[in-house]
Design a protein around this motif. Sequence first.
Motif, mmCIF file in Angstrom:
data_model
loop_
_atom_site.group_PDB
_atom_site.id
_atom_site.type_symbol
_atom_site.label_atom_id
_atom_site.label_comp_id
_atom_site.label_asym_id
_atom_site.label_seq_id
_atom_site.Cartn_x
_atom_site.Cartn_y
_atom_site.Cartn_z
ATOM 1 N N MET A 1 0.826 -1.203 0.056
ATOM 2 C CA MET A 1 -0.101 -0.124 -0.108
ATOM 3 C C MET A 1 0.946 1.311 0.006
ATOM 4 N N SER A 2 0.521 2.115 -0.659
ATOM 5 C CA SER A 2 1.300 3.397 -0.889
ATOM 6 C C SER A 2 1.206 4.329 0.529
ATOM 7 N N LEU A 3 2.096 5.337 0.558
ATOM 8 C CA LEU A 3 2.202 6.281 1.803
ATOM 9 C C LEU A 3 0.826 7.191 1.802
ATOM 10 N N ILE A 4 0.413 7.542 0.287
ATOM 11 C CA ILE A 4 -0.519 8.278 0.152
ATOM 12 C C ILE A 4 -1.894 7.770 0.619
ATOM 13 N N LEU A 5 -2.138 6.389 0.406
ATOM 14 C CA LEU A 5 -3.432 5.646 0.761
ATOM 15 C C LEU A 5 -3.314 5.278 2.467
ATOM 16 N N ASP A 6 -2.128 5.241 2.952
ATOM 17 C CA ASP A 6 -1.935 5.002 4.593
ATOM 18 C C ASP A 6 -2.410 6.654 5.306
ATOM 19 N N GLU A 7 -2.001 7.754 4.636
ATOM 20 C CA GLU A 7 -2.441 8.891 4.825
ATOM 21 C C GLU A 7 -3.887 9.210 4.906
ATOM 22 N N TYR A 8 -4.548 8.636 3.978
ATOM 23 C CA TYR A 8 -5.990 8.733 3.573
ATOM 24 C C TYR A 8 -6.847 7.964 4.704
ATOM 25 N N VAL A 9 -6.331 6.667 4.786
ATOM 26 C CA VAL A 9 -6.877 5.784 5.953
ATOM 27 C C VAL A 9 -6.826 6.437 7.211
ATOM 28 N N ALA A 10 -5.644 6.770 7.587
ATOM 29 C CA ALA A 10 -5.422 7.736 8.903
ATOM 30 C C ALA A 10 -6.335 8.688 8.977
ATOM 31 N N THR A 11 -6.608 9.769 7.998
ATOM 32 C CA THR A 11 -7.173 10.813 8.257
ATOM 33 C C THR A 11 -8.756 10.488 8.334
ATOM 34 N N LEU A 12 -9.169 9.492 7.438
ATOM 35 C CA LEU A 12 -10.603 9.369 7.407
ATOM 36 C C LEU A 12 -10.906 8.184 8.411
ATOM 37 N N THR A 13 -10.351 7.568 8.791
ATOM 38 C CA THR A 13 -11.199 6.529 9.809
ATOM 39 C C THR A 13 -11.576 7.232 10.878
ATOM 40 N N PRO A 14 -11.340 8.355 11.462
ATOM 41 C CA PRO A 14 -11.954 9.002 12.561
ATOM 42 C C PRO A 14 -13.453 9.661 11.848
ATOM 43 N N LYS A 15 -13.191 10.157 10.829
ATOM 44 C CA LYS A 15 -14.377 10.857 10.329
ATOM 45 C C LYS A 15 -15.390 10.024 9.929
ATOM 46 N N ALA A 16 -14.931 8.805 9.434
ATOM 47 C CA ALA A 16 -16.149 7.692 8.797
ATOM 48 C C ALA A 16 -16.650 6.882 9.846
ATOM 49 N N ARG A 17 -15.988 6.464 10.856
ATOM 50 C CA ARG A 17 -16.538 5.409 11.700
ATOM 51 C C ARG A 17 -17.807 5.989 12.375
ATOM 52 N N GLY A 18 -18.689 4.950 12.035
ATOM 53 C CA GLY A 18 -19.974 5.017 12.737
ATOM 54 C C GLY A 18 -20.762 5.897 12.095
ATOM 55 N N ARG A 19 -20.472 6.527 11.024
ATOM 56 C CA ARG A 19 -21.323 7.650 10.256
ATOM 57 C C ARG A 19 -21.722 7.004 8.904
ATOM 58 N N ILE A 20 -21.072 5.925 8.315
ATOM 59 C CA ILE A 20 -21.432 5.789 6.898
ATOM 60 C C ILE A 20 -22.280 4.473 6.765
ATOM 61 N N ARG A 21 -23.311 4.592 6.063
ATOM 62 C CA ARG A 21 -24.080 3.309 5.786
ATOM 63 C C ARG A 21 -23.717 2.804 4.676
ATOM 64 N N GLY A 22 -23.611 1.398 4.666
ATOM 65 C CA GLY A 22 -23.152 0.849 3.179
ATOM 66 C C GLY A 22 -21.445 0.873 3.045
ATOM 67 N N LYS A 89 -23.720 13.119 1.245
ATOM 68 C CA LYS A 89 -23.311 12.676 2.790
ATOM 69 C C LYS A 89 -21.869 12.142 3.002
ATOM 70 N N VAL A 90 -21.181 11.754 1.931
ATOM 71 C CA VAL A 90 -19.910 11.248 2.250
ATOM 72 C C VAL A 90 -19.091 12.537 2.125
ATOM 73 N N SER A 91 -19.452 13.407 1.101
ATOM 74 C CA SER A 91 -18.687 14.585 1.235
ATOM 75 C C SER A 91 -18.970 15.512 2.511
ATOM 76 N N ALA A 92 -19.838 15.681 3.062
ATOM 77 C CA ALA A 92 -20.024 16.149 4.244
ATOM 78 C C ALA A 92 -19.359 15.614 5.426
ATOM 79 N N ILE A 93 -18.888 14.458 5.275
ATOM 80 C CA ILE A 93 -18.098 13.668 6.341
ATOM 81 C C ILE A 93 -16.659 14.315 5.980
ATOM 82 N N LEU A 94 -16.416 14.115 4.722
ATOM 83 C CA LEU A 94 -14.948 14.653 4.175
ATOM 84 C C LEU A 94 -14.459 15.974 4.755
ATOM 85 N N THR A 95 -15.324 16.799 4.591
ATOM 86 C CA THR A 95 -15.089 18.267 5.082
ATOM 87 C C THR A 95 -15.285 18.599 6.528
#
Length: 98
Positions: A1-22, A89-95
């Motif tokens: 896995m690339s460093l860039i993907l690692d960064e996205y996973v680290a940044t997005l996990t707390p934003k997405a956890r428990g908030r995305i259906r499907g 909904k996803v874009s609201a979570i991202l921002t």
Amino acid sequence: MSLILDEYVATLTPKARGRIRGLAKLMITDHGSVMLSEDGARAGDEAADVVLSASDAVFRNILSGEQNPIMAYMSGKLKVEGNVQRALKVSAILTENV
């Protein structure tokens, strides 16, 4: 896995956890994909309910708040496949700041 993907996973996990259906997929041009679910974020490339595609620069600007995701979509910088309501909904979570 690339460093860039690692960064996205680290940044997005707390934003997405428990908030995305499907399952949602962010396709980062030339780098791969990150899957978002109620469990958080992980690198992966499988079928999803909604797919958002953009360059690394566009996603980084959306995450930092410099780029409005709706304007990115309207200008063609962000492409959406699947349910548009889910994409919003996803874009609201991202921002959001967590």
